[in-house]
Design a protein around this motif. Structure first.
Motif, short mmCIF file in Angstrom:
data_model
loop_
_atom_site.label_atom_id
_atom_site.label_comp_id
_atom_site.label_asym_id
_atom_site.label_seq_id
_atom_site.Cartn_x
_atom_site.Cartn_y
_atom_site.Cartn_z
N VAL A 65 -5.61 7.14 -2.60
CA VAL A 65 -6.09 8.17 -1.67
C VAL A 65 -6.53 7.52 -0.35
CG1 VAL A 65 -7.97 9.81 -1.25
CG2 VAL A 65 -6.73 9.86 -3.42
N ILE A 66 -7.26 6.41 -0.45
CA ILE A 66 -7.67 5.70 0.77
C ILE A 66 -6.43 5.24 1.55
CG2 ILE A 66 -8.80 3.63 1.64
CD1 ILE A 66 -10.74 3.87 -0.74
N GLY A 67 -5.46 4.69 0.82
CA GLY A 67 -4.23 4.24 1.48
C GLY A 67 -3.49 5.38 2.14
N ALA A 68 -3.47 6.55 1.50
CA ALA A 68 -2.80 7.71 2.08
C ALA A 68 -3.44 8.11 3.40
CB ALA A 68 -2.84 8.88 1.09
N ARG A 69 -4.77 8.09 3.46
CA ARG A 69 -5.46 8.44 4.70
C ARG A 69 -5.20 7.40 5.78
NH1 ARG A 69 -5.36 13.49 3.94
NH2 ARG A 69 -7.05 14.41 2.69
N LEU A 70 -5.20 6.13 5.40
CA LEU A 70 -4.97 5.07 6.38
C LEU A 70 -3.55 5.10 6.93
CD1 LEU A 70 -6.79 2.08 4.64
CD2 LEU A 70 -7.55 3.33 6.66
N LEU A 71 -2.58 5.48 6.09
CA LEU A 71 -1.20 5.50 6.51
C LEU A 71 -0.74 6.86 7.02
CD1 LEU A 71 0.30 3.35 3.61
CD2 LEU A 71 -0.25 2.60 5.93
N GLY A 72 -1.59 7.85 6.94
CA GLY A 72 -1.24 9.18 7.45
C GLY A 72 -0.35 9.98 6.54
N TRP A 73 -0.25 9.60 5.28
CA TRP A 73 0.57 10.35 4.31
C TRP A 73 -0.24 11.55 3.80
CZ3 TRP A 73 0.36 11.81 -0.83
CH2 TRP A 73 1.58 12.17 -1.43
N PRO A 74 0.35 12.71 3.57
CA PRO A 74 1.80 13.01 3.53
C PRO A 74 2.38 13.51 4.85
CG PRO A 74 0.59 14.85 2.63
CD PRO A 74 -0.45 13.81 2.98
N ALA A 75 1.55 13.64 5.90
CA ALA A 75 2.07 14.13 7.17
C ALA A 75 3.14 13.18 7.71
CB ALA A 75 0.92 14.31 8.17
N MET A 105 0.83 -1.20 0.00
CA MET A 105 0.00 0.00 0.00
C MET A 105 0.87 1.26 0.00
SD MET A 105 -2.83 1.54 -0.17
CE MET A 105 -4.05 0.23 0.01
N ALA A 106 1.94 1.24 0.80
CA ALA A 106 2.84 2.39 0.82
C ALA A 106 3.47 2.62 -0.55
CB ALA A 106 3.93 2.19 1.88
N ASP A 107 3.84 1.54 -1.21
CA ASP A 107 4.41 1.66 -2.55
C ASP A 107 3.40 2.28 -3.52
OD1 ASP A 107 6.74 0.56 -1.63
OD2 ASP A 107 6.33 -1.46 -2.39
N LEU A 108 2.14 1.86 -3.42
CA LEU A 108 1.10 2.40 -4.30
C LEU A 108 0.91 3.90 -4.05
CD1 LEU A 108 -1.24 2.13 -6.32
CD2 LEU A 108 -2.71 1.52 -4.37
N VAL A 109 0.86 4.28 -2.77
CA VAL A 109 0.66 5.69 -2.43
C VAL A 109 1.79 6.54 -3.00
CG1 VAL A 109 0.58 7.35 -0.52
CG2 VAL A 109 -0.71 5.22 -0.38
N LEU A 110 3.02 6.12 -2.78
CA LEU A 110 4.16 6.91 -3.25
C LEU A 110 4.25 6.93 -4.76
CD1 LEU A 110 6.87 5.84 -0.63
CD2 LEU A 110 5.55 7.97 -0.73
N SER A 111 3.91 5.81 -5.39
CA SER A 111 3.97 5.76 -6.85
C SER A 111 2.88 6.60 -7.50
CB SER A 111 3.84 4.30 -7.30
OG SER A 111 3.76 4.21 -8.71
N ALA A 112 1.64 6.47 -6.98
CA ALA A 112 0.52 7.16 -7.62
C ALA A 112 0.39 8.61 -7.19
CB ALA A 112 -0.78 6.41 -7.32
N LEU A 113 0.72 8.91 -5.93
CA LEU A 113 0.48 10.26 -5.40
C LEU A 113 1.74 11.02 -5.04
CD1 LEU A 113 -2.51 9.38 -3.01
CD2 LEU A 113 -2.63 10.23 -5.37
N GLY A 114 2.86 10.33 -4.97
CA GLY A 114 4.11 10.99 -4.58
C GLY A 114 4.41 12.25 -5.38
N PRO A 115 4.17 12.28 -6.70
CA PRO A 115 4.47 13.49 -7.48
C PRO A 115 3.66 14.72 -7.05
CG PRO A 115 4.29 11.59 -8.93
CD PRO A 115 3.84 11.14 -7.58
#
Length: 348
Positions: A335-345, A258-268
């Motif tokens: 986006v769901i993964g970002a909220r669950l993992l607390g990214w980008p904070a 999930m972390a890999d997906l968040v960084l790959s899809a939303l990291g930019p």
């Protein structure tokens, strides 16, 4: 009853004859008898009535008028000492009961006791652990404690409506917990309604029914996890059910993926002016509104033109078009993964 009046008539006779007061030893005996009566389960009202009846029967004949006051004072001291002993025993019994109840609840919710022994102890507190149970957990602005008025208010409401049901209400780590039979969802619904009616309630989570002695702790832990998920996802619902959020634990089962997906899809998105958060919030509002631009713009207090610009900027940065069905699934999951993992904070 007579066994708790031993020495009482003799004491009255001596007080009447000599004018003395009850001795410390005599009052100590009355306290000890009061304790024994409480431990035997006798009613204090009946015991006091018995003392008064014994006073009438044993009133010394020919008591001088000048001694009447002394005898009545002795009766008052004797009954008071007896009641003191009775109340002391009751307080001790209550403390012991509370300690046993707290120990049972700790063992039940942590699953750290022998299940057979736990099931035997559960009967004492109204639970049949061979059946399925479900657990609801409420968190408030202030920590819940057993003696708080809010706790007593909710407990009273449950007992009034479900007096014949096997329901257990308790607190744990500042949260209010209701354990009910798994086939009686109305109990947990009513619990949630009563808690939500109090001024300090935050949110209530309801776990799924689980079978057996270990099922209570499973449902409890599921309700706790649901509270945490609801907080991470900033869900607006005041009452959330674990059964409605099952997809999220599945998404988090492989946190690294999930972390890999968040960084790959939303990291930019971090390259955007103002960082990733504004555009992440835009995607969240867009998906929550069913991908309706006008509704998403209203939620974000933006014009439709401004929203369109943001979506185009997301497309430019990530290479994923929110309007494209295939890209949309990737972005929404991220986006769901970002909220669950607390990214980008929080860095992943």
């Amino acid at each position: 009853m007579a066994e708790y009046l031993g020495g009482y008539a003799r004491m009255l006779a001596e007080v009447s004859r000599t004018g003395r007061r009850p001795t410390r030893t005599e009052l100590g005996e009355r306290r000890a008898l009061g304790e024994r009566a409480a431990e035997a389960g006798h009613s204090l009202r009946a015991l006091v009535r018995g003392h008064l009846a014994a006073t009438r029967t044993a009133w010394p004949d020919g008591t001088p008028a000048r001694s009447v006051g002394g005898v009545l004072a002795a009766v008052e001291q004797a009954v008071d000492a007896f009641a003191e002993g009775y109340e002391r025993a009751q307080r001790l019994a209550v403390r012991q009961e509370e300690a046993a109840r707290r120990e049972f609840i700790d063992d039940l919710l942590y699953g750290r006791s022998d299940l057979g022994r736990l099931a035997e102890r559960a009967e004492r507190f109204g639970l049949v652990l061979s059946h399925a149970h479900a657990v609801a957990v409420a968190e408030g602005l202030q920590a819940y404690v057993d003696t708080a008025p809010v706790t007593r208010q909710v407990e009273s409401a449950l007992l009034t409506r479900f007096s014949e049901r096997r329901v257990l209400l308790t607190t744990k780590n500042g949260k209010l917990i209701c354990i009910a039979p798994g086939d009686q969802e109305e109990v947990l619904v009513h619990f949630a309604e009563q808690v939500r009616a109090t001024p300090d309630c935050g949110r209530v989570a309801i776990g799924r029914p689980r079978q057996g002695a270990g099922g209570v702790v499973q449902s409890y832990e599921e309700a706790l996890s649901t509270l945490e998920l609801a907080e991470r996802l900033t869900l607006p619902e005041p009452v959330v059910r674990a059964a409605d959020l099952l997809v999220y634990p599945v998404l988090l089962r492989d946190r690294q993926a999930m972390a890999d997906l968040v960084l790959s899809a939303l990291g930019p998105l971090r390259e955007a002016r103002g960082g990733a958060e504004p555009l992440l919030g835009t995607l969240e509002a867009y998906f929550d509104s069913g991908c309706r631009g006008a509704e998403a713009a209203r939620r974000l207090a933006l014009s439709v033109r401004a929203l369109t610009y943001r979506l185009e900027r997301i497309h430019q940065l990530t290479g994923n078009n929110p309007a494209d069905p295939v890209h949309r699934y990737t972005l929404q999951t991220a986006v769901i993964g970002a909220r669950l993992l607390g990214w980008p904070a929080r860095e992943l």
